[in-house]
Design a protein around this motif. Structure first.
Motif, PDB file in Angstrom:
ATOM      1  N   ASP A 185       0.821  -1.218   0.000  1.00  0.00           N
ATOM      2  CA  ASP A 185       0.000   0.000   0.000  1.00  0.00           C
ATOM      3  C   ASP A 185       0.853   1.264   0.000  1.00  0.00           C
ATOM      4  O   ASP A 185       0.372   2.338  -0.355  1.00  0.00           O
ATOM      5  CB  ASP A 185      -0.897   0.023   1.251  1.00  0.00           C
ATOM      6  N   GLU A 186       2.112   1.124   0.424  1.00  0.00           N
ATOM      7  CA  GLU A 186       2.966   2.320   0.527  1.00  0.00           C
ATOM      8  C   GLU A 186       3.605   2.691  -0.800  1.00  0.00           C
ATOM      9  O   GLU A 186       4.275   3.703  -0.911  1.00  0.00           O
ATOM     10  CB  GLU A 186       4.060   2.082   1.588  1.00  0.00           C
ATOM     11  N   LEU A 187       3.421   1.848  -1.829  1.00  0.00           N
ATOM     12  CA  LEU A 187       4.152   2.068  -3.081  1.00  0.00           C
ATOM     13  C   LEU A 187       3.422   3.037  -3.997  1.00  0.00           C
ATOM     14  O   LEU A 187       2.199   3.007  -4.109  1.00  0.00           O
ATOM     15  CB  LEU A 187       4.357   0.738  -3.803  1.00  0.00           C
ATOM     16  N   LYS A 198       5.192   7.722   1.290  1.00  0.00           N
ATOM     17  CA  LYS A 198       5.135   6.722   0.214  1.00  0.00           C
ATOM     18  C   LYS A 198       6.531   6.387  -0.284  1.00  0.00           C
ATOM     19  O   LYS A 198       7.475   7.156  -0.103  1.00  0.00           O
ATOM     20  CB  LYS A 198       4.305   7.257  -0.964  1.00  0.00           C
ATOM     21  N   ILE A 199       6.632   5.242  -0.946  1.00  0.00           N
ATOM     22  CA  ILE A 199       7.918   4.782  -1.479  1.00  0.00           C
ATOM     23  C   ILE A 199       7.741   4.511  -2.961  1.00  0.00           C
ATOM     24  O   ILE A 199       6.757   3.876  -3.359  1.00  0.00           O
ATOM     25  CB  ILE A 199       8.351   3.491  -0.748  1.00  0.00           C
ATOM     26  N   VAL A 200       8.654   5.013  -3.767  1.00  0.00           N
ATOM     27  CA  VAL A 200       8.564   4.728  -5.205  1.00  0.00           C
ATOM     28  C   VAL A 200       8.804   3.239  -5.411  1.00  0.00           C
ATOM     29  O   VAL A 200       9.705   2.642  -4.814  1.00  0.00           O
ATOM     30  CB  VAL A 200       9.601   5.537  -6.012  1.00  0.00           C
ATOM     31  N   SER A 202      10.462   1.065  -6.839  1.00  0.00           N
ATOM     32  CA  SER A 202      11.706   0.956  -7.619  1.00  0.00           C
ATOM     33  C   SER A 202      12.009  -0.490  -8.002  1.00  0.00           C
ATOM     34  O   SER A 202      12.668  -0.737  -9.013  1.00  0.00           O
ATOM     35  CB  SER A 202      12.859   1.546  -6.816  1.00  0.00           C
ATOM     36  N   ASN A 203      11.511  -1.422  -7.206  1.00  0.00           N
ATOM     37  CA  ASN A 203      11.834  -2.833  -7.506  1.00  0.00           C
ATOM     38  C   ASN A 203      11.314  -3.286  -8.871  1.00  0.00           C
ATOM     39  O   ASN A 203      11.922  -4.124  -9.526  1.00  0.00           O
ATOM     40  CB  ASN A 203      11.227  -3.769  -6.455  1.00  0.00           C
ATOM     41  N   SER A 204      10.186  -2.717  -9.290  1.00  0.00           N
ATOM     42  CA  SER A 204       9.668  -3.103 -10.608  1.00  0.00           C
ATOM     43  C   SER A 204      10.699  -2.786 -11.675  1.00  0.00           C
ATOM     44  O   SER A 204      10.762  -3.449 -12.706  1.00  0.00           O
ATOM     45  CB  SER A 204       8.388  -2.339 -10.941  1.00  0.00           C
ATOM     46  N   GLY A 248       7.781  -8.174  -2.156  1.00  0.00           N
ATOM     47  CA  GLY A 248       7.081  -7.653  -0.992  1.00  0.00           C
ATOM     48  C   GLY A 248       5.970  -8.598  -0.563  1.00  0.00           C
ATOM     49  O   GLY A 248       5.597  -9.528  -1.287  1.00  0.00           O
ATOM     50  N   GLY A 249       5.482  -8.366   0.661  1.00  0.00           N
ATOM     51  CA  GLY A 249       4.324  -9.092   1.152  1.00  0.00           C
ATOM     52  C   GLY A 249       4.540 -10.577   1.386  1.00  0.00           C
ATOM     53  O   GLY A 249       3.599 -11.364   1.351  1.00  0.00           O
ATOM     54  N   VAL A 250       5.790 -10.971   1.635  1.00  0.00           N
ATOM     55  CA  VAL A 250       6.043 -12.398   1.785  1.00  0.00           C
ATOM     56  C   VAL A 250       6.717 -12.691   3.130  1.00  0.00           C
ATOM     57  O   VAL A 250       7.217 -13.767   3.385  1.00  0.00           O
ATOM     58  CB  VAL A 250       6.889 -12.915   0.580  1.00  0.00           C
ATOM     59  N   PRO A 296      11.339 -10.922  -1.052  1.00  0.00           N
ATOM     60  CA  PRO A 296      11.067  -9.887  -0.061  1.00  0.00           C
ATOM     61  C   PRO A 296      11.170  -8.509  -0.706  1.00  0.00           C
ATOM     62  O   PRO A 296      11.798  -8.329  -1.743  1.00  0.00           O
ATOM     63  CB  PRO A 296      12.157 -10.101   0.990  1.00  0.00           C
ATOM     64  N   GLY A 297      10.551  -7.519  -0.075  1.00  0.00           N
ATOM     65  CA  GLY A 297      10.375  -6.224  -0.718  1.00  0.00           C
ATOM     66  C   GLY A 297      11.547  -5.268  -0.661  1.00  0.00           C
ATOM     67  O   GLY A 297      11.665  -4.379  -1.506  1.00  0.00           O
ATOM     68  N   ASN A 298      12.424  -5.439   0.311  1.00  0.00           N
ATOM     69  CA  ASN A 298      13.519  -4.475   0.382  1.00  0.00           C
ATOM     70  C   ASN A 298      14.344  -4.508  -0.906  1.00  0.00           C
ATOM     71  O   ASN A 298      14.650  -5.586  -1.415  1.00  0.00           O
ATOM     72  CB  ASN A 298      14.411  -4.773   1.586  1.00  0.00           C
ATOM     73  N   PRO A 299      14.672  -3.329  -1.411  1.00  0.00           N
ATOM     74  CA  PRO A 299      15.339  -3.276  -2.718  1.00  0.00           C
ATOM     75  C   PRO A 299      16.587  -4.146  -2.811  1.00  0.00           C
ATOM     76  O   PRO A 299      16.798  -4.829  -3.816  1.00  0.00           O
ATOM     77  CB  PRO A 299      15.680  -1.796  -2.880  1.00  0.00           C
TER      78      PRO A 299
HETATM   79  P1  AMP Z   1       7.753  -6.075   2.582  1.00  0.00           P
HETATM   80  O1  AMP Z   1       8.616  -7.201   2.115  1.00  0.00           O
HETATM   81  O2  AMP Z   1       6.478  -5.947   1.832  1.00  0.00           O
HETATM   82  O3  AMP Z   1       7.566  -6.120   4.057  1.00  0.00           O
HETATM   83  O4  AMP Z   1       8.584  -4.761   2.277  1.00  0.00           O
HETATM   84  C1  AMP Z   1       9.820  -4.527   2.922  1.00  0.00           C
HETATM   85  C2  AMP Z   1      10.316  -3.140   2.614  1.00  0.00           C
HETATM   86  O5  AMP Z   1      10.597  -3.036   1.225  1.00  0.00           O
HETATM   87  C3  AMP Z   1       9.336  -2.035   2.924  1.00  0.00           C
HETATM   88  O6  AMP Z   1      10.056  -0.933   3.469  1.00  0.00           O
HETATM   89  C4  AMP Z   1       8.781  -1.675   1.588  1.00  0.00           C
HETATM   90  O7  AMP Z   1       8.344  -0.354   1.539  1.00  0.00           O
HETATM   91  C5  AMP Z   1       9.924  -1.916   0.656  1.00  0.00           C
HETATM   92  N1  AMP Z   1       9.399  -2.278  -0.656  1.00  0.00           N
HETATM   93  C6  AMP Z   1       8.480  -3.237  -0.896  1.00  0.00           C
HETATM   94  N2  AMP Z   1       8.204  -3.303  -2.208  1.00  0.00           N
HETATM   95  C7  AMP Z   1       8.952  -2.379  -2.806  1.00  0.00           C
HETATM   96  C8  AMP Z   1       9.091  -1.968  -4.159  1.00  0.00           C
HETATM   97  N3  AMP Z   1       8.392  -2.542  -5.151  1.00  0.00           N
HETATM   98  N4  AMP Z   1       9.990  -0.995  -4.447  1.00  0.00           N
HETATM   99  C9  AMP Z   1      10.700  -0.419  -3.456  1.00  0.00           C
HETATM  100  N5  AMP Z   1      10.605  -0.756  -2.163  1.00  0.00           N
HETATM  101  C10 AMP Z   1       9.739  -1.724  -1.822  1.00  0.00           C
END
Ligand code: AMP
Ligand code: MG
Length: 412
Positions: A185-187, A198-200, A202-204, A248-250, A296-299
Motif C-alpha cells: 500500500d505504501e508504493l 510513500k515509497i517509489v 523501484s523494484n519493478s 514484498g508481502g512475503v 522480499p520487498g527491500n530493494p
Molecule cells: P515487505 O517485504 O512488503 O515487508 O517490504 C519490505 C520493505 O521493502 C518495505 O520498506 C517496503 O516499503 C519496501 N518495498 C516493498 N516493495 C517495494 C518496491 N516494489 N519498491 C521499493 N521498495 C519496496
C-alpha cells in the motif's frame, strides 16, 4: 528454512529450456543456438591469393635471389572479385590482389614487396614454395563441415561465420517472459508526486532491468495493494508469463498476503524462507502452472535474491549450460563479523591488485541501503558457519558483471 543450495536446486528443477524461434543473426547475439550449423558452401569458395603480389609457378622462381631475380612475363591483372581469364604457363605471371581467385596454372603467390615491375615483365627476387600465400577452397570451412553446435552461445565470431555461409536466420531458444508484480500500500509509481509517506516502486524497475540484462523479457504488471482481491487480479494478469516474480508481502507482517495465496487450492508453495542474508523470506511455488518466486520487498534483498535464484532460472530457460556468475578468490580488506547459521551475501567492491584481487565492503549492509548496491560490483559470500572473518583472509566473491572490466568509479 532451507539452505541456499536446496532452494537453488528446487527452483532450477522447475525450469527447462524454452522452445526454439527463428531469429536474425544479429538478434541472436548472446543467445543459445538450438540447431547444428553445417557449412552449405565452401569457405573460401575458390583458391585465392592472401597477398597483393604475383601469381606464378613456383618452379619458375627456383634459385631466384636479390642479385639474380627470375624475370617473368606479366600476362594478366587480377583484381579481387574478378574471374581470371588466362592460364599461367611456364615463364609467366599475373599481377594479383588480396582475395582475388588464383589463375589456373599458378601454384604460388610472391608478395609485391619481393618483386619489381618493368614494363610487361616482373623481376622476382625470391624463391617461392608451392601453395605460398594461397588460401585453398574449403580451407577455412569445407562443405558439410559442422561449424556451430546446438547449445553454443552466438558471439560476434559466430555471427560473422553465419554471414559468410549466407545464413541470415537461425533457430535460438526463446526468451522467457518475466512478469513482475509489486505489492504494498505504501508504493507509488515512478511518475507520481513524491510523498514522505510513500515509497517509489523501484523494484519493478530493478527487477525488470536484471531480467533484461540476463536475456529475459520483463513484463511490469504494476503495484498490487495489500488486499487479496487486488493481488489476485495482478497475479492473473501475470499468468501468461514463463515466470512470475513478486516482491514484498512475503514476510510475517499483518498485510503479507502472498504466502496465503500460494497456499490456496490450485496454487502451490514449495518452500518459504532460505538461510541467507539478505533475502531470507523468499517463497517459491506456482500460480496454477506458472512458477512464481516471491521475493522480499527491500530493494537490496530483492536484487540479491534475483542474482542467486532467478538469473540462473532465466539462463536455464534460455538454454544456457553455465548458469552461475563467476566467483573469484580475493583478499579481504577489512574485518567482517556475522552470526552463525545463515549464508551472507555482502555487497562489496572488488578490484585487481597485481595478480590478486582485493575486496572491501560497500559499507552499511542494511537491506534498504540502496547505495550499498550502487557502489558494489560483487558479493562476498560468507558461509553459514563463519562468524569473524579477518582482514587479509581469502574470501569468495561473486562478480556481478562477470568481469573485472566494468568497475564502479574510483570515487566510491
Ligand atoms: P515487505 O517485504 O512488503 O515487508 O517490504 C519490505 C520493505 O521493502 C518495505 O520498506 C517496503 O516499503 C519496501 N518495498 C516493498 N516493495 C517495494 C518496491 N516494489 N519498491 C521499493 N521498495 C519496496
Ligand atoms: Mg509490503
Amino acid at each position: 528454512m532451507i539452505s541456499v543450495e536446496e532452494a537453488m536446486n528446487r527452483i532450477l528443477d522447475s525450469f527447462s529450456p524454452l522452445g526454439l524461434e527463428k531469429t536474425s543473426i544479429i538478434d541472436a547475439l548472446g543467445r543459445v543456438i538450438g540447431e547444428d550449423i553445417y557449412a552449405g558452401r565452401a569457405i573460401p569458395p575458390k583458391d585465392h591469393s592472401t597477398m597483393d603480389g604475383y601469381a606464378l609457378r613456383a618452379a619458375d622462381a627456383r634459385g631466384a635471389s636479390q642479385g639474380d631475380p627470375a624475370v617473368l612475363d606479366v600476362i594478366d591483372h587480377i583484381p579481387a572479385g574478378t574471374v581470371p581469364k588466362l592460364r599461367i604457363e611456364a615463364g609467366q605471371a599475373a599481377r594479383i590482389m588480396t582475395g582475388a581467385p588464383l589463375p589456373e596454372g599458378a601454384d604460388a603467390v610472391v608478395r609485391m614487396e619481393e618483386t619489381r615491375k618493368a614494363g610487361d615483365r616482373v623481376a622476382v627476387f625470391t624463391e617461392a614454395s608451392q601453395g605460398q600465400n594461397i588460401r585453398y577452397a574449403g580451407e577455412d570451412a569445407r562443405i558439410g563441415e559442422k561449424i556451430i553446435s546446438r547449445g553454443e552461445i552466438i558471439r560476434p565470431a559466430e555471427v560473422e561465420m553465419l554471414a559468410s555461409l549466407g545464413r541470415s536466420f537461425i533457430l535460438v531458444h526463446q526468451r522467457p517472459l518475466i512478469a513482475i508484480v509489486a505489492t504494498g500500500d505504501e508504493l507509488i509509481n515512478i511518475d507520481e508526486p513524491p510523498s514522505p509517506w510513500k515509497i517509489v516502486c523501484s523494484n519493478s524497475y530493478s527487477l525488470a532491468a536484471m531480467a533484461r540484462e540476463c536475456g529475459g523479457i520483463p513484463l511490469q504488471i504494476g503495484i498490487a495493494k495489500d488486499r487479496r482481491e487486488d493481488l489476485l487480479a495482478k497475479f492473473r494478469a501475470a499468468m501468461r508469463a514463463d515466470l512470475i516474480i513478486s516482491c514484498g508481502g512475503v514476510s510475517v507482517g499483518d498485510y503479507d498476503l502472498v504466502k496465503e495465496i500460494l497456499q490456496e487450492p490450485g496454487n502451490r508453495m514449495h518452500f518459504w524462507q532460505v538461510a541467507m542474508k539478505p533475502g531470507r523470506p523468499l517463497a517459491f511455488g506456482s500460480l496454477g502452472d506458472v512458477p512464481i518466486v516471491a521475493l522480499p520487498g527491500n530493494p537490496v534483498s530483492s536484487m540479491v535474491s534475483f542474482e542467486q535464484f532467478i538469473r540462473p532460472a532465466i539462463l536455464k530457460m534460455l538454454g544456457h549450460a553455465n548458469l552461475f556468475r563467476r566467483t573469484v578468490r580475493a583478499r579481504l580488506g577489512e574485518d567482517i563479523e556475522k552470526k552463525q547459521g545463515m549464508r551472507h551475501f555482502i555487497r562489496a567492491r572488488i578490484r585487481r591488485d597485481g595478480e590478486d584481487c582485493i575486496v572491501v565492503t560497500t559499507g552499511n549492509q542494511g537491506s534498504d541501503i540502496r547505495m550499498s548496491m550502487v557502489r558494489a560490483n560483487g558479493l562476498i559470500i560468507l558461509p553459514e558457519e563463519a562468524t569473524i572473518v579477518r582482514k587479509d583472509s581469502m574470501v569468495t566473491v561473486q562478480l556481478m558483471d562477470d568481469s573485472l572490466e566494468r568497475m564502479p568509479s574510483p570515487g566510491y
